[in-house]
Design a protein around this motif. Sequence first.
Motif, PDB file in Angstrom:
ATOM      1  N   THR A 170      -7.772 -18.483  -0.181  1.00  0.00           N
ATOM      2  CA  THR A 170      -8.048 -17.066   0.058  1.00  0.00           C
ATOM      3  C   THR A 170      -6.944 -16.412   0.884  1.00  0.00           C
ATOM      4  O   THR A 170      -6.629 -15.242   0.687  1.00  0.00           O
ATOM      5  N   ASP A 171      -6.326 -17.182   1.761  1.00  0.00           N
ATOM      6  CA  ASP A 171      -5.242 -16.617   2.570  1.00  0.00           C
ATOM      7  C   ASP A 171      -4.025 -16.277   1.719  1.00  0.00           C
ATOM      8  O   ASP A 171      -3.323 -15.306   1.998  1.00  0.00           O
ATOM      9  N   SER A 172      -3.748 -17.084   0.690  1.00  0.00           N
ATOM     10  CA  SER A 172      -2.583 -16.804  -0.148  1.00  0.00           C
ATOM     11  C   SER A 172      -2.849 -15.649  -1.110  1.00  0.00           C
ATOM     12  O   SER A 172      -1.947 -14.870  -1.410  1.00  0.00           O
ATOM     13  N   VAL A 173      -4.069 -15.514  -1.586  1.00  0.00           N
ATOM     14  CA  VAL A 173      -4.405 -14.433  -2.510  1.00  0.00           C
ATOM     15  C   VAL A 173      -4.585 -13.118  -1.756  1.00  0.00           C
ATOM     16  O   VAL A 173      -4.193 -12.054  -2.243  1.00  0.00           O
ATOM     17  N   PHE A 174      -5.167 -13.179  -0.564  1.00  0.00           N
ATOM     18  CA  PHE A 174      -5.375 -11.992   0.273  1.00  0.00           C
ATOM     19  C   PHE A 174      -4.606 -12.176   1.585  1.00  0.00           C
ATOM     20  O   PHE A 174      -5.172 -12.602   2.588  1.00  0.00           O
ATOM     21  N   PRO A 175      -3.305 -11.891   1.603  1.00  0.00           N
ATOM     22  CA  PRO A 175      -2.500 -12.137   2.812  1.00  0.00           C
ATOM     23  C   PRO A 175      -2.887 -11.253   3.986  1.00  0.00           C
ATOM     24  O   PRO A 175      -2.601 -11.580   5.126  1.00  0.00           O
ATOM     25  N   ILE A 176      -3.527 -10.102   3.725  1.00  0.00           N
ATOM     26  CA  ILE A 176      -3.995  -9.218   4.795  1.00  0.00           C
ATOM     27  C   ILE A 176      -5.501  -9.062   4.639  1.00  0.00           C
ATOM     28  O   ILE A 176      -5.976  -8.675   3.570  1.00  0.00           O
ATOM     29  N   LYS A 177      -6.253  -9.347   5.694  1.00  0.00           N
ATOM     30  CA  LYS A 177      -7.706  -9.296   5.591  1.00  0.00           C
ATOM     31  C   LYS A 177      -8.356  -8.292   6.545  1.00  0.00           C
ATOM     32  O   LYS A 177      -9.575  -8.167   6.548  1.00  0.00           O
ATOM     33  N   SER A 178      -7.552  -7.588   7.324  1.00  0.00           N
ATOM     34  CA  SER A 178      -8.128  -6.575   8.216  1.00  0.00           C
ATOM     35  C   SER A 178      -7.121  -5.469   8.460  1.00  0.00           C
ATOM     36  O   SER A 178      -5.911  -5.692   8.373  1.00  0.00           O
ATOM     37  N   HIS A 179      -7.637  -4.278   8.727  1.00  0.00           N
ATOM     38  CA  HIS A 179      -6.763  -3.140   9.016  1.00  0.00           C
ATOM     39  C   HIS A 179      -7.493  -2.181   9.946  1.00  0.00           C
ATOM     40  O   HIS A 179      -8.672  -1.883   9.751  1.00  0.00           O
ATOM     41  N   ASN A 180      -6.751  -1.696  10.951  1.00  0.00           N
ATOM     42  CA  ASN A 180      -7.280  -0.705  11.885  1.00  0.00           C
ATOM     43  C   ASN A 180      -6.572   0.623  11.636  1.00  0.00           C
ATOM     44  O   ASN A 180      -5.365   0.731  11.807  1.00  0.00           O
ATOM     45  N   PHE A 181      -7.330   1.648  11.233  1.00  0.00           N
ATOM     46  CA  PHE A 181      -6.753   2.967  10.981  1.00  0.00           C
ATOM     47  C   PHE A 181      -6.379   3.689  12.274  1.00  0.00           C
ATOM     48  O   PHE A 181      -5.643   4.673  12.239  1.00  0.00           O
ATOM     49  N   GLY A 182      -6.874   3.203  13.398  1.00  0.00           N
ATOM     50  CA  GLY A 182      -6.628   3.887  14.663  1.00  0.00           C
ATOM     51  C   GLY A 182      -7.463   5.152  14.764  1.00  0.00           C
ATOM     52  O   GLY A 182      -8.543   5.263  14.178  1.00  0.00           O
ATOM     53  N   THR A 183      -6.951   6.131  15.486  1.00  0.00           N
ATOM     54  CA  THR A 183      -7.631   7.414  15.641  1.00  0.00           C
ATOM     55  C   THR A 183      -7.122   8.389  14.596  1.00  0.00           C
ATOM     56  O   THR A 183      -5.919   8.608  14.473  1.00  0.00           O
ATOM     57  N   VAL A 184      -8.040   8.963  13.812  1.00  0.00           N
ATOM     58  CA  VAL A 184      -7.659   9.886  12.747  1.00  0.00           C
ATOM     59  C   VAL A 184      -8.473  11.170  12.867  1.00  0.00           C
ATOM     60  O   VAL A 184      -9.540  11.202  13.496  1.00  0.00           O
ATOM     61  N   ALA A 185      -7.943  12.230  12.254  1.00  0.00           N
ATOM     62  CA  ALA A 185      -8.608  13.530  12.314  1.00  0.00           C
ATOM     63  C   ALA A 185      -9.625  13.675  11.190  1.00  0.00           C
ATOM     64  O   ALA A 185      -9.553  12.986  10.163  1.00  0.00           O
ATOM     65  N   VAL A 186     -10.560  14.599  11.375  1.00  0.00           N
ATOM     66  CA  VAL A 186     -11.524  14.922  10.334  1.00  0.00           C
ATOM     67  C   VAL A 186     -10.771  15.430   9.100  1.00  0.00           C
ATOM     68  O   VAL A 186      -9.822  16.204   9.216  1.00  0.00           O
ATOM     69  N   ALA A 187     -11.195  14.968   7.922  1.00  0.00           N
ATOM     70  CA  ALA A 187     -10.653  15.399   6.631  1.00  0.00           C
ATOM     71  C   ALA A 187      -9.239  14.910   6.366  1.00  0.00           C
ATOM     72  O   ALA A 187      -8.625  15.302   5.378  1.00  0.00           O
ATOM     73  N   SER A 188      -8.687  14.061   7.231  1.00  0.00           N
ATOM     74  CA  SER A 188      -7.354  13.508   6.947  1.00  0.00           C
ATOM     75  C   SER A 188      -7.476  12.467   5.844  1.00  0.00           C
ATOM     76  O   SER A 188      -8.465  11.757   5.739  1.00  0.00           O
ATOM     77  N   VAL A 224       1.212  12.794  15.175  1.00  0.00           N
ATOM     78  CA  VAL A 224       1.021  13.977  16.017  1.00  0.00           C
ATOM     79  C   VAL A 224       0.634  13.508  17.412  1.00  0.00           C
ATOM     80  O   VAL A 224      -0.358  12.795  17.588  1.00  0.00           O
ATOM     81  N   GLN A 225       1.439  13.890  18.386  1.00  0.00           N
ATOM     82  CA  GLN A 225       1.200  13.501  19.778  1.00  0.00           C
ATOM     83  C   GLN A 225       0.565  14.675  20.508  1.00  0.00           C
ATOM     84  O   GLN A 225       1.096  15.784  20.516  1.00  0.00           O
ATOM     85  N   THR A 226      -0.601  14.434  21.136  1.00  0.00           N
ATOM     86  CA  THR A 226      -1.300  15.480  21.885  1.00  0.00           C
ATOM     87  C   THR A 226      -1.363  15.101  23.361  1.00  0.00           C
ATOM     88  O   THR A 226      -0.964  14.007  23.758  1.00  0.00           O
ATOM     89  N   ASN A 227      -1.892  16.014  24.169  1.00  0.00           N
ATOM     90  CA  ASN A 227      -2.063  15.722  25.598  1.00  0.00           C
ATOM     91  C   ASN A 227      -3.418  15.107  25.908  1.00  0.00           C
ATOM     92  O   ASN A 227      -3.826  15.031  27.074  1.00  0.00           O
ATOM     93  N   ASP A 228      -4.136  14.677  24.882  1.00  0.00           N
ATOM     94  CA  ASP A 228      -5.415  13.992  25.060  1.00  0.00           C
ATOM     95  C   ASP A 228      -5.140  12.577  25.556  1.00  0.00           C
ATOM     96  O   ASP A 228      -4.583  11.751  24.837  1.00  0.00           O
ATOM     97  N   ARG A 229      -5.511  12.259  26.766  1.00  0.00           N
ATOM     98  CA  ARG A 229      -5.183  10.959  27.357  1.00  0.00           C
ATOM     99  C   ARG A 229      -5.902   9.809  26.678  1.00  0.00           C
ATOM    100  O   ARG A 229      -5.350   8.711  26.551  1.00  0.00           O
ATOM    101  N   SER A 230      -7.119  10.021  26.218  1.00  0.00           N
ATOM    102  CA  SER A 230      -7.882   8.926  25.620  1.00  0.00           C
ATOM    103  C   SER A 230      -7.449   8.636  24.189  1.00  0.00           C
ATOM    104  O   SER A 230      -7.443   7.493  23.751  1.00  0.00           O
ATOM    105  N   MET A 231      -7.070   9.678  23.420  1.00  0.00           N
ATOM    106  CA  MET A 231      -6.666   9.502  22.027  1.00  0.00           C
ATOM    107  C   MET A 231      -5.471  10.413  21.737  1.00  0.00           C
ATOM    108  O   MET A 231      -5.603  11.435  21.053  1.00  0.00           O
ATOM    109  N   PRO A 232      -4.292  10.067  22.248  1.00  0.00           N
ATOM    110  CA  PRO A 232      -3.165  10.997  22.157  1.00  0.00           C
ATOM    111  C   PRO A 232      -2.467  11.035  20.797  1.00  0.00           C
ATOM    112  O   PRO A 232      -1.867  12.039  20.435  1.00  0.00           O
ATOM    113  N   ARG A 233      -2.526   9.945  20.034  1.00  0.00           N
ATOM    114  CA  ARG A 233      -1.741   9.845  18.798  1.00  0.00           C
ATOM    115  C   ARG A 233      -2.649   9.929  17.575  1.00  0.00           C
ATOM    116  O   ARG A 233      -3.609   9.171  17.451  1.00  0.00           O
TER     117      ARG A 233
END
Length: 342
Positions: A33-51, A218-227
């Motif tokens: 399974t590792d050779s057929v599926f070399p990537i098994k997880s992904h984190n999108f991070g912080t994203v905007a509504v409707a992106s 997009v870099q904002t001044n939001d300290r908790s979720m700036p990017r």
Amino acid sequence: MARLNTLLTCIVSLAFVPAAALFSASSAHANWTDSVFPIKSHNFGTVAVASKTEFKFPIRNTTGRGMHIRTVRASCGCTTPILSSNYIAPGGEGYLLARFNTPTFRGKKGATLTVVIDQPFYSEVQLKVEGYIRSDMVFHPGSVEFGTINQGEAKTGGTKIYYAGRSDWKVVDIRANQPWLIPKFQQIERGPGKATYELTVAVREDAPAGLFQDEVIVQTNDRSMPRVPLRVSGNVVTSLNISPKSIAFGTVKPDQELVQRLVVTGREPFSIASIECPGWNVDFDNNGAEKRIHVISVKLTPNGAQGAQRSALTIHTAGEKPVTAKAILTADVISDQVVVAR
């Protein structure tokens, strides 16, 4: 007493044989399974509504047999799985697209995508995605999609950010992962607890040919979720094309002259300045005429190289803004052999 100890040792050894076998089988399954599926997880991070938020999990059929995926199920409606194909030929590749449903979900979300394979072996593989969809920030449209771009020409696209929340919130910077992507931003509206920004992304003239799927941050001044990422995609097409793009001569002898007919097409009328191919002498009739389509016969002769050859045949145009196009030439150059009878 010695016989009793020997008997006990044998019993203990036999008891561990099935466990070792099971461990070995489990390891083999994990490796497959590792050779057929070399990537098994992904984190999108912080994203905007409707992106437009997507990730392609690569699938590589390394089993040596045809592989059939019966179904894919998601543990949460926050993610939609889309298979490129249910069948993948031996040695072939496909992907599972995980689409984060940002228009309808908010907050921290995650899903397990269970891929059920029934050929050549039955298996269930779990892929995981997660991310945080912030409710106070909206991209409209959700991505910048350029479509087709002519190489050598700049193109600009854009979107808007709508924010509702803190009165002091603002965009402070925007950055791209590629030097030929130039993002800019400007505030176009601000009121109590809300702000609107216009974002533009320019594709520079030196963007490489081919499909691209990238993002600007997009870099904002939001300290908790700036990017916050913004998806950017397009297809840069070259202004000059050669047909065929692949030239296979097979087995040839040194100094053997070969003739290849080429069709060279441009968006605008052009003339051909030169044609070159490392390891080969190149000759063609060049009358210097400018036209959109050139049909030429190119004479190619090996100039000393022997063995398997893989060379780039490059056509250069003339003019103030010359462009190039390439085809790949392959051949096996062998020396003349004299067979002596014994």
